[in-house]
Design an enzyme around this catalytic site. Structure first.
Site, PDB file in Angstrom:
ATOM      1  N   GLU A 215       0.862  -1.175   0.000  1.00 61.47           N
ATOM      2  CA  GLU A 215       0.000   0.000   0.000  1.00 61.47           C
ATOM      3  C   GLU A 215       0.902   1.229   0.000  1.00 61.47           C
ATOM      4  O   GLU A 215       1.502   1.572   1.015  1.00 61.47           O
ATOM      5  CB  GLU A 215      -0.929  -0.006   1.216  1.00 61.47           C
ATOM      6  CG  GLU A 215      -1.913  -1.155   1.231  1.00 61.47           C
ATOM      7  CD  GLU A 215      -2.896  -1.119   0.064  1.00 61.47           C
ATOM      8  OE1 GLU A 215      -3.041  -0.044  -0.562  1.00 61.47           O
ATOM      9  OE2 GLU A 215      -3.508  -2.148  -0.229  1.00 61.47           O
TER      10      GLU A 215
ATOM     11  N   CYS B  24      -1.863   9.790   2.124  1.00 62.16           N
ATOM     12  CA  CYS B  24      -1.389   9.277   0.834  1.00 62.16           C
ATOM     13  C   CYS B  24      -2.408   9.468  -0.280  1.00 62.16           C
ATOM     14  O   CYS B  24      -2.056   9.418  -1.466  1.00 62.16           O
ATOM     15  CB  CYS B  24      -1.024   7.796   0.951  1.00 62.16           C
ATOM     16  SG  CYS B  24      -2.376   6.743   1.552  1.00 62.16           S
TER      17      CYS B  24
END
Length: 536
Positions: free
Chosen positions: A229, A263
């Site tokens: 991720e 993010c």
């Protein structure tokens, strides 16, 4: 959210796990999995319920730890981390008994029906979860929940850059969860290296691309599967068709929560040239609405995690050739960078080419939607997130032509805020997904199982020596398929096609079709008596 028991909110000093202990921790996790106890669904549910109460009891302590690590407001700690985990746990606790059931609703040729094909859901084994610093609690425990639900044992390595939160996680896990199955290892590079030297059934890593390559390379040595991720230079699109005030307000929110250390937040905003000036005005209006006395004096604005990350972001502002049109203030002693927008005239500007991972971003003007799409695909072909504000047709065109891990229309990264939906990247922004059932699936092996009854042996004669041409021909008749298209690739339609497909009577093999159906019924008749023989 339930009311918890009182917990001492004193934050323990950060302490790395002794390197000599790590091999034994990994061995214990593997041994615990091999004991088979984690395969018991009721055992898993008990552990998940204990984690629920651990989070409940430790909510205030986690708020204090997140405040210490990131100056994260207590409100944000609940909104972006703790509440998200409760939603994930709630779904998992309600659905786990359904998720673990054998999957029998699967496609296979009818000739295999008697074998009762099914797919079992089995845990992978002892797994390693490596968390990140920006949302240190949620990004660590969300995949951890998936591992627990799947029936794995797990070792969690939180980010050392959020030391207070890491220590509180360790304290909570050791207090509430099975001590032979779930562990927290704290430390930095030496401890991470020691963990990667162990054999795992899976590694789940959240962080940056540079470390992801190290993790993937190490995992490849033992053919260990990984979920990565990561981040990306996420684009946002604002056309002249958009509600500019709403777009400015929502994008500003998405880049100021957690001081932009998200993010999913936009790295740059592509804005149609005709509305750039108006969009900037609306951004500044929202800025003053959010922080009337300035972000630095606001209790609702976080800080950059450490000096290294502060210097990295500050360098982007120092080297840009663009014009600061909002914010721009910095204070290294306070790790403070104000929400800052830079108007640039090139996608080669550092404000675009570097991932900010902070409260700074750029505006890139464009002429047409096609131009904006071309620019976005040039900057980063596989960002983690995409946000678009425009007409219905413009949004559809952007979604169709720009790849991303996830996407939100008319808001900032809300697709990642729904705790029960799959979340993940694509290409450079990651591989695999999690949250909700996707977390369970990510730590689960789908094992195909068939059960072949003895009475089927007559039907399986074709596979035994000496091989019989007649049996082989019959087998092909019984199991063969007819295409629903001609040699030019055109789909066949009409009644004649269905007769041809089902009975073979609409084509040149009509005579053979009658024999095919005769053999079919004869074989079924023979199989029935073979079945009775075995039953008797």
């Amino acid at each position: 959210m339930a009311v918890g028991m009182a917990v001492d909110i004193t934050i323990p000093a950060f302490e790395a796990t002794p390197l000599d202990d790590i091999a034994q921790i990994a061995a214990t996790a593997r041994s615990s999995f091999q004991s088979q106890k984690t395969k018991d669904v009721e055992w898993r549910l008990v552990q998940l319920r204990k984690l629920y109460w651990g989070l409940t009891d430790y909510t205030e302590k986690f708020q204090a730890a997140l405040k210490k690590d990131l100056n994260k407001p207590p409100h944000d700690a609940i909104l972006t981390e703790i509440h998200h985990l409760f939603q994930d746990l709630d779904l998992t606790l309600k659905k786990l008994k359904d998720w673990v059931k054998d999957d029998k609703d699967i496609d296979y040729p009818w000739t295999f029906a008697a074998m009762k094909p099914r797919i079992r859901k089995e845990p992978l084994g002892a797994v390693l979860v490596i968390g990140a610093y920006n949302v240190p609690l949620m990004l660590s425990l969300a995949p951890f929940i998936g591992a627990m639900a799947a029936g794995c044992t797990a070792v969690l390595k939180p980010s050392e850059n959020a030391p207070a939160t890491a220590m509180v996680m360790k304290e909570m896990v050791e207090k509430y969860l099975d001590p032979s199955s779930f562990f927290v290892v704290n430390g930095a590079i030496p401890e991470s290296t020691a963990l990667l030297n162990e054999r795992w059934a899976k590694i789940f890593y959240t962080g940056n691309n540079a470390v992801a390559r190290i993790v993937a390379k190490k995992a490849a040595e033992t053919l260990t599967p990984v979920t990565l991720e990561l981040g990306g230079r996420n684009p946002s699109f604002v056309s002249k068709s958009a509600d500019l005030a709403l777009a400015a307000r929502r994008l500003l929110w998405g880049k100021t929560i957690n001081a932009g250390q998200i993010c999913l937040s936009q790295n740059y905003v592509l804005v149609q040239k005709e509305v750039v000036d108006d969009f900037i005005k609306f951004l500044n209006a929202s800025y003053h609405e959010f922080y009337p006395s300035g972000p630095q004096s606001s209790e609702d604005y976080a800080r950059i995690i450490n000096e290294r990350q502060f210097d990295r972001i500050k360098k982007m502002l120092d080297t840009t050739k663009g014009k600061i049109v909002m914010g721009g203030e910095t204070d290294r002693s306070d790790l403070y960078i104000s929400p800052t927008v830079v108007l640039v005239d090139s996608i080669d500007d550092p404000m675009v080419t570097e991932e900010s991972f902070g409260p700074v971003w750029s505006i890139v003007p464009f002429d047409t939607i096609d131009d904006a799409i071309r620019l976005a695909n040039t900057v980063d072909s596989t960002p983690l997130a995409l946000m678009t504000f425009g007409s219905k047709s413009e949004n559809a065109k952007i979604l169709d032509r720009v790849t991303s891990g996830g996407a939100t229309i008319n808001d900032a990264w809300m697709h990642g805020a729904i705790a029960t939906l799959p979340f993940g990247g694509v290409g450079e922004s990651g591989t695999g997904s999690y949250h909700g059932k996707a977390s369970f699936d990510g730590f689960t092996h789908r094992r195909t199982v068939v059960e072949v009854p003895g009475w089927m042996d007559k039907l399986l004669r074709v596979r035994y020596a000496p091989f019989s041409p007649a049996d082989f021909k019959r087998h092909l008749w019984l199991t063969g398929n007819r295409p629903g298209f001609d040699r030019d690739g055109k789909v066949l339609r009409g009644p004649a096609y269905w007769l041809w497909l089902v009975f073979g009577l609409g084509g040149p093999s009509a005579k053979g079709a009658l024999l095919r159906w005769t053999v079919l019924f004869a074989s079924a008749y023979a199989a029935f008596f073979q079945y009775r023989k075995y039953r008797i």
